[in-house]
Write a protein that holds these residues in place. Structure first.
Motif, PDB file in Angstrom:
ATOM      1  N   GLU A  34       0.789  -1.229  -0.028  1.00 22.21           N
ATOM      2  CA  GLU A  34       0.115   0.082  -0.050  1.00 22.21           C
ATOM      3  C   GLU A  34       0.935   1.387  -0.167  1.00 22.21           C
ATOM      4  OE1 GLU A  34      -3.116   0.065   3.093  1.00 22.21           O
ATOM      5  OE2 GLU A  34      -2.835  -2.076   3.233  1.00 22.21           O
ATOM      6  N   ILE A  35       1.909   1.337   0.815  1.00 21.91           N
ATOM      7  CA  ILE A  35       2.946   2.320   0.723  1.00 21.91           C
ATOM      8  C   ILE A  35       3.694   2.369  -0.208  1.00 21.91           C
ATOM      9  CG2 ILE A  35       4.846   3.220   2.059  1.00 21.91           C
ATOM     10  CD1 ILE A  35       3.875   1.707   4.605  1.00 21.91           C
ATOM     11  N   GLY A  36       4.182   1.461  -1.042  1.00 21.00           N
ATOM     12  CA  GLY A  36       4.849   1.361  -2.366  1.00 21.00           C
ATOM     13  C   GLY A  36       3.807   2.017  -3.345  1.00 21.00           C
ATOM     14  N   ARG A  37       2.602   1.547  -3.622  1.00 15.36           N
ATOM     15  CA  ARG A  37       1.654   2.211  -4.387  1.00 15.36           C
ATOM     16  C   ARG A  37       1.544   3.581  -4.135  1.00 15.36           C
ATOM     17  NH1 ARG A  37      -2.160  -0.974  -3.178  1.00 15.36           N
ATOM     18  NH2 ARG A  37      -1.909  -2.502  -4.850  1.00 15.36           N
ATOM     19  N   LYS A  38       1.382   4.110  -3.153  1.00 14.55           N
ATOM     20  CA  LYS A  38       1.141   5.704  -2.698  1.00 14.55           C
ATOM     21  C   LYS A  38       2.383   6.415  -3.269  1.00 14.55           C
ATOM     22  CE  LYS A  38      -0.719   9.053  -0.009  1.00 14.55           C
ATOM     23  NZ  LYS A  38      -1.544   9.621   1.459  1.00 14.55           N
ATOM     24  N   LEU A  39       3.561   5.731  -2.853  1.00 12.75           N
ATOM     25  CA  LEU A  39       4.882   6.615  -3.138  1.00 12.75           C
ATOM     26  C   LEU A  39       4.729   6.569  -4.880  1.00 12.75           C
ATOM     27  CD1 LEU A  39       7.413   4.634  -0.717  1.00 12.75           C
ATOM     28  CD2 LEU A  39       6.954   7.116  -0.825  1.00 12.75           C
ATOM     29  N   ILE A  40       4.572   5.592  -5.443  1.00 15.52           N
ATOM     30  CA  ILE A  40       4.721   5.671  -6.898  1.00 15.52           C
ATOM     31  C   ILE A  40       3.443   6.789  -7.453  1.00 15.52           C
ATOM     32  CG2 ILE A  40       4.058   4.440  -9.251  1.00 15.52           C
ATOM     33  CD1 ILE A  40       5.414   1.854  -7.802  1.00 15.52           C
ATOM     34  N   ARG A  41       2.403   6.597  -6.809  1.00 18.66           N
ATOM     35  CA  ARG A  41       1.330   7.843  -7.400  1.00 18.66           C
ATOM     36  C   ARG A  41       1.698   9.198  -6.814  1.00 18.66           C
ATOM     37  NH1 ARG A  41      -2.539   6.479  -3.937  1.00 18.66           N
ATOM     38  NH2 ARG A  41      -3.081   4.572  -4.987  1.00 18.66           N
ATOM     39  N   GLU A  42       2.553   9.368  -5.582  1.00 19.31           N
ATOM     40  CA  GLU A  42       3.038  10.568  -5.436  1.00 19.31           C
ATOM     41  C   GLU A  42       4.235  11.080  -6.407  1.00 19.31           C
ATOM     42  OE1 GLU A  42       2.362  12.867  -3.012  1.00 19.31           O
ATOM     43  OE2 GLU A  42       0.450  11.749  -3.040  1.00 19.31           O
ATOM     44  N   MET A  43       4.909  10.048  -6.733  1.00 15.05           N
ATOM     45  CA  MET A  43       6.040  10.416  -7.789  1.00 15.05           C
ATOM     46  C   MET A  43       5.462  10.861  -9.255  1.00 15.05           C
ATOM     47  SD  MET A  43       9.044   7.861  -9.423  1.00 15.05           S
ATOM     48  CE  MET A  43      10.275   8.203  -7.960  1.00 15.05           C
ATOM     49  N   ASN A  44       4.299  10.146  -9.306  1.00 15.74           N
ATOM     50  CA  ASN A  44       3.707  10.614 -10.801  1.00 15.74           C
ATOM     51  C   ASN A  44       3.198  11.933 -10.530  1.00 15.74           C
ATOM     52  OD1 ASN A  44       4.399   8.210 -11.905  1.00 15.74           O
ATOM     53  ND2 ASN A  44       2.585   7.150 -11.524  1.00 15.74           N
ATOM     54  N   LEU A  45       2.238  12.234  -9.486  1.00 14.59           N
ATOM     55  CA  LEU A  45       1.692  13.432  -9.271  1.00 14.59           C
ATOM     56  C   LEU A  45       2.550  14.765  -9.369  1.00 14.59           C
ATOM     57  CD1 LEU A  45      -0.977  12.427  -6.767  1.00 14.59           C
ATOM     58  CD2 LEU A  45      -1.311  12.918  -9.309  1.00 14.59           C
ATOM     59  N   ARG A  46       3.927  14.423  -8.555  1.00 17.47           N
ATOM     60  CA  ARG A  46       4.773  15.771  -8.254  1.00 17.47           C
ATOM     61  C   ARG A  46       5.848  15.988  -9.294  1.00 17.47           C
ATOM     62  NH1 ARG A  46       3.517  17.719  -3.636  1.00 17.47           N
ATOM     63  NH2 ARG A  46       2.158  16.685  -2.052  1.00 17.47           N
ATOM     64  N   ARG A  47       5.692  14.962 -10.500  1.00 18.87           N
ATOM     65  CA  ARG A  47       6.816  15.250 -11.398  1.00 18.87           C
ATOM     66  C   ARG A  47       6.407  16.661 -12.297  1.00 18.87           C
ATOM     67  NH1 ARG A  47       3.729  10.831 -15.759  1.00 18.87           N
ATOM     68  NH2 ARG A  47       1.828  12.409 -15.863  1.00 18.87           N
ATOM     69  N   ARG A  48       7.699  16.829 -12.760  1.00 15.14           N
ATOM     70  CA  ARG A  48       7.555  18.172 -13.561  1.00 15.14           C
ATOM     71  C   ARG A  48       8.528  18.309 -14.879  1.00 15.14           C
ATOM     72  NH1 ARG A  48      10.380  21.359  -8.646  1.00 15.14           N
ATOM     73  NH2 ARG A  48      12.692  21.463  -9.356  1.00 15.14           N
ATOM     74  N   VAL A  49       8.219  18.899 -15.705  1.00 18.81           N
ATOM     75  CA  VAL A  49       9.041  19.181 -16.722  1.00 18.81           C
ATOM     76  C   VAL A  49      10.281  20.032 -16.631  1.00 18.81           C
ATOM     77  CG1 VAL A  49       9.230  19.750 -19.223  1.00 18.81           C
ATOM     78  CG2 VAL A  49       7.087  18.620 -18.254  1.00 18.81           C
ATOM     79  N   GLY A  50      11.482  19.592 -16.802  1.00 20.97           N
ATOM     80  CA  GLY A  50      12.782  20.094 -16.609  1.00 20.97           C
ATOM     81  C   GLY A  50      13.456  20.450 -18.039  1.00 20.97           C
ATOM     82  N   LEU A  51      14.768  20.972 -18.115  1.00 20.78           N
ATOM     83  CA  LEU A  51      15.265  21.227 -19.181  1.00 20.78           C
ATOM     84  C   LEU A  51      15.747  20.200 -20.166  1.00 20.78           C
ATOM     85  CD1 LEU A  51      17.314  24.217 -18.248  1.00 20.78           C
ATOM     86  CD2 LEU A  51      15.329  24.441 -19.978  1.00 20.78           C
ATOM     87  N   ASN A  52      15.967  18.951 -19.166  1.00 18.42           N
ATOM     88  CA  ASN A  52      16.558  17.878 -19.816  1.00 18.42           C
ATOM     89  C   ASN A  52      15.657  16.401 -19.699  1.00 18.42           C
ATOM     90  OD1 ASN A  52      19.360  19.187 -20.276  1.00 18.42           O
ATOM     91  ND2 ASN A  52      19.554  18.892 -18.075  1.00 18.42           N
ATOM     92  N   GLY A  53      14.500  16.892 -19.487  1.00 16.26           N
ATOM     93  CA  GLY A  53      13.376  15.634 -19.162  1.00 16.26           C
ATOM     94  C   GLY A  53      12.757  16.046 -18.149  1.00 16.26           C
ATOM     95  N   ILE A  54      11.752  14.962 -17.631  1.00 15.07           N
ATOM     96  CA  ILE A  54      10.840  14.968 -16.816  1.00 15.07           C
ATOM     97  C   ILE A  54      11.535  14.858 -15.411  1.00 15.07           C
ATOM     98  CG2 ILE A  54       8.693  14.040 -15.756  1.00 15.07           C
ATOM     99  CD1 ILE A  54       8.033  13.179 -18.882  1.00 15.07           C
ATOM    100  N   ILE A  55      11.282  15.742 -14.469  1.00 17.28           N
ATOM    101  CA  ILE A  55      12.063  15.385 -13.328  1.00 17.28           C
ATOM    102  C   ILE A  55      11.040  15.009 -12.211  1.00 17.28           C
ATOM    103  CG2 ILE A  55      13.071  16.833 -11.350  1.00 17.28           C
ATOM    104  CD1 ILE A  55      14.055  18.961 -13.349  1.00 17.28           C
ATOM    105  N   ALA A  56      11.348  13.930 -11.429  1.00 16.92           N
ATOM    106  CA  ALA A  56      10.676  13.251 -10.469  1.00 16.92           C
ATOM    107  C   ALA A  56      11.076  13.577  -9.120  1.00 16.92           C
ATOM    108  CB  ALA A  56      10.501  11.751 -10.770  1.00 16.92           C
ATOM    109  N   PRO A  57      10.333  13.391  -8.075  1.00 10.00           N
ATOM    110  CA  PRO A  57      10.801  13.659  -6.780  1.00 10.00           C
ATOM    111  C   PRO A  57      11.717  12.842  -6.414  1.00 10.00           C
ATOM    112  CG  PRO A  57       8.251  13.793  -6.678  1.00 10.00           C
ATOM    113  CD  PRO A  57       8.546  13.346  -8.083  1.00 10.00           C
ATOM    114  N   ASN A  58      12.701  13.055  -5.621  1.00 15.00           N
ATOM    115  CA  ASN A  58      13.551  12.124  -4.968  1.00 15.00           C
ATOM    116  C   ASN A  58      13.956  11.929  -3.677  1.00 15.00           C
ATOM    117  OD1 ASN A  58      14.768  15.004  -5.479  1.00 15.00           O
ATOM    118  ND2 ASN A  58      16.629  13.906  -4.319  1.00 15.00           N
ATOM    119  N   ASP A  59      13.159  12.769  -2.981  1.00 10.37           N
ATOM    120  CA  ASP A  59      13.309  12.685  -1.520  1.00 10.37           C
ATOM    121  C   ASP A  59      11.930  12.522  -0.709  1.00 10.37           C
ATOM    122  OD1 ASP A  59      15.102  13.625   0.941  1.00 10.37           O
ATOM    123  OD2 ASP A  59      13.075  14.610   1.469  1.00 10.37           O
ATOM    124  N   PHE A  60      11.916  11.288  -0.396  1.00 12.97           N
ATOM    125  CA  PHE A  60      10.406  10.884   0.164  1.00 12.97           C
ATOM    126  C   PHE A  60      10.371  10.368   1.634  1.00 12.97           C
ATOM    127  CE2 PHE A  60      10.358   9.840  -4.274  1.00 12.97           C
ATOM    128  CZ  PHE A  60       9.326  10.012  -4.500  1.00 12.97           C
TER     129      PHE A  60
END
Length: 223
Positions: A34-60
């Motif tokens: 359940e925790i793994g599922r929500k972590l992945i969901r948060e990674m998807n929700l909080r991603r953003r477009v950067g100069l070199n690609g899509i930046i994902a959260p790295n601190d959980f």
């Protein structure tokens, strides 16, 4: 489908690592998946477009009740490691990039009730001197950063770079850093390691070097 596979692999690895105790210890209560599922969901929700690609959260940060933290305490180190591995696998499949080290911490929150949890996900850049020092560019263009900690390349799922190549050994080679720079070391692989087409046991690396493991060739980037 990719998310489901990542979560299944995550749960199976945890069960193997704790030799079956894990599944009985958490039966009927808060499940790690359940925790793994929500972590992945948060990674998807909080991603953003950067100069070199899509930046994902790295601190959980995963906040658990005192009761659940006590239940997880026997497996906390393994749990954090495997959560990070699941996030790294998902990021690789989606083509996300990180701007700093990937970190997952399990922490206590006395205000959270048993069976519940909360997650904070942020994009945290590494210190300037550690950013973009070196990386391995995979055949699909995805780059894996190399810091001060050596990274292992191989077929095993707990390697830092997993290559799905039957000609690659389970733990094939290691890339590390010392005061003189970066080098690759073969870990006794069956088919050997090559740098720019030359078989090596260990070799210093320079920007643009081509490293071959089995039938897979990657590029060492040093900027």
């Amino acid at each position: 489908m990719a998310v489901t596979m990542v979560l299944q692999e995550f749960e199976q690895k945890l069960e193997r690592l704790v030799e079956g105790v894990f599944s009985t210890a958490f039966r009927g209560e808060l499940q790690p998946v359940e925790i793994g599922r929500k972590l992945i969901r948060e990674m998807n929700l909080r991603r953003r477009v950067g100069l070199n690609g899509i930046i994902a959260p790295n601190d959980f940060k995963v906040y658990l009740s005192p009761y659940d933290l006590e239940r997880f305490s026997r497996f906390e180190e393994v749990f954090e490691h495997e959560l990070a591995a699941a996030l790294r696998d998902h990021a690789e499949k989606e083509g996300y990039i990180f701007v700093g080290p990937l970190s997952v911490q399990v922490m206590e929150d006395v205000e959270i009730k048993a069976g519940h949890f909360d997650i904070e996900a942020d994009v945290v850049e590494g210190p300037p001197e550690e950013q973009h020092i070196a990386a391995i560019e995979l055949p699909d263009g995805y780059r894996v950063s190399i810091g001060d900690r050596p990274i292992v390349i191989g077929r095993l799922s707990d390697c830092d770079i997993v290559l799905h190549d039957q000609n690659v050994s389970r733990r094939h080679a290691e890339i590390g850093k010392d005061s003189k720079g970066y080098s690759v070391t073969d870990l006794g692989s069956t088919n050997g390691t090559m740098v720019n087409g030359v078989p090596v046991r260990t070799s210093r690396l320079m920007d643009g070097d081509e490293l071959s493991f089995g039938t897979t060739t990657v590029i060492f980037i040093h900027t």
